[in-house]
Design a protein around this motif. Structure first.
Motif, mmCIF file in Angstrom:
data_model
loop_
_atom_site.group_PDB
_atom_site.id
_atom_site.type_symbol
_atom_site.label_atom_id
_atom_site.label_comp_id
_atom_site.label_asym_id
_atom_site.label_seq_id
_atom_site.Cartn_x
_atom_site.Cartn_y
_atom_site.Cartn_z
ATOM 1 N N SER A 52 0.852 -1.191 0.000
ATOM 2 C CA SER A 52 0.000 0.000 0.000
ATOM 3 C C SER A 52 0.889 1.243 0.000
ATOM 4 N N ALA A 53 0.277 2.375 -0.262
ATOM 5 C CA ALA A 53 1.029 3.639 -0.246
ATOM 6 C C ALA A 53 1.635 3.890 1.134
ATOM 7 N N GLU A 54 0.945 3.468 2.172
ATOM 8 C CA GLU A 54 1.441 3.653 3.544
ATOM 9 C C GLU A 54 2.676 2.794 3.817
ATOM 10 N N GLU A 55 2.902 1.798 2.995
ATOM 11 C CA GLU A 55 4.043 0.895 3.170
ATOM 12 C C GLU A 55 5.230 1.272 2.285
ATOM 13 N N GLU A 60 7.977 3.035 2.672
ATOM 14 C CA GLU A 60 9.319 2.833 3.259
ATOM 15 C C GLU A 60 9.653 1.353 3.358
ATOM 16 N N TYR A 61 8.670 0.543 3.729
ATOM 17 C CA TYR A 61 8.894 -0.893 3.796
ATOM 18 C C TYR A 61 9.140 -1.468 2.398
ATOM 19 N N LEU A 87 0.069 7.428 -4.171
ATOM 20 C CA LEU A 87 0.830 8.341 -3.309
ATOM 21 C C LEU A 87 0.323 9.777 -3.395
#
Length: 104
Positions: free
Chosen positions: A53-56, A58-59, A93
């Motif tokens: 997901s966009a929230e991930e 950095e991962y 994003l």
């Protein structure tokens, strides 16, 4: 935070559409990016194809760095839907690439 300019991503999208994902022009362009830009490009593509997901972000970037076993240009130029995945990733994003594409 995405660590590749929207302009460079837009150029990859346009080159993919113009020449095809297996184009030597696209291969050369991606190979000329620095390592951080390549990692971000892969992470963005993964987000666009819903692997992350966009929230991930950095991962996804850390996974792209960890899993890099072949040159990025080899990996990305083998993906038929590369342009669509990159556009979807930018959209996820909240980045509008339309204006940048129009100026290229």
């Amino acid at each position: 935070m995405l660590e590749i300019s929207t302009r460079k991503v837009a150029r990859v999208i346009l080159m993919t559409r113009e020449y095809g994902p297996e184009s030597p022009h696209l291969f050369d362009y991606i190979s000329g990016l620095n390592d951080d830009e390549k990692i971000n490009l892969v992470a963005l593509m993964w987000i666009g194809r819903d692997s992350f997901s966009a929230e991930e972000l950095e991962y996804a970037k850390s996974e792209a760095k960890r899993e890099a076993s072949a040159p990025t240009e080899n990996y990305l130029t083998g993906i038929p839907s590369l342009a669509e995945h990159l556009e979807s990733g930018l959209e996820a994003l909240g980045i509008d690439v339309t204006d940048v594409e129009d100026n290229l």
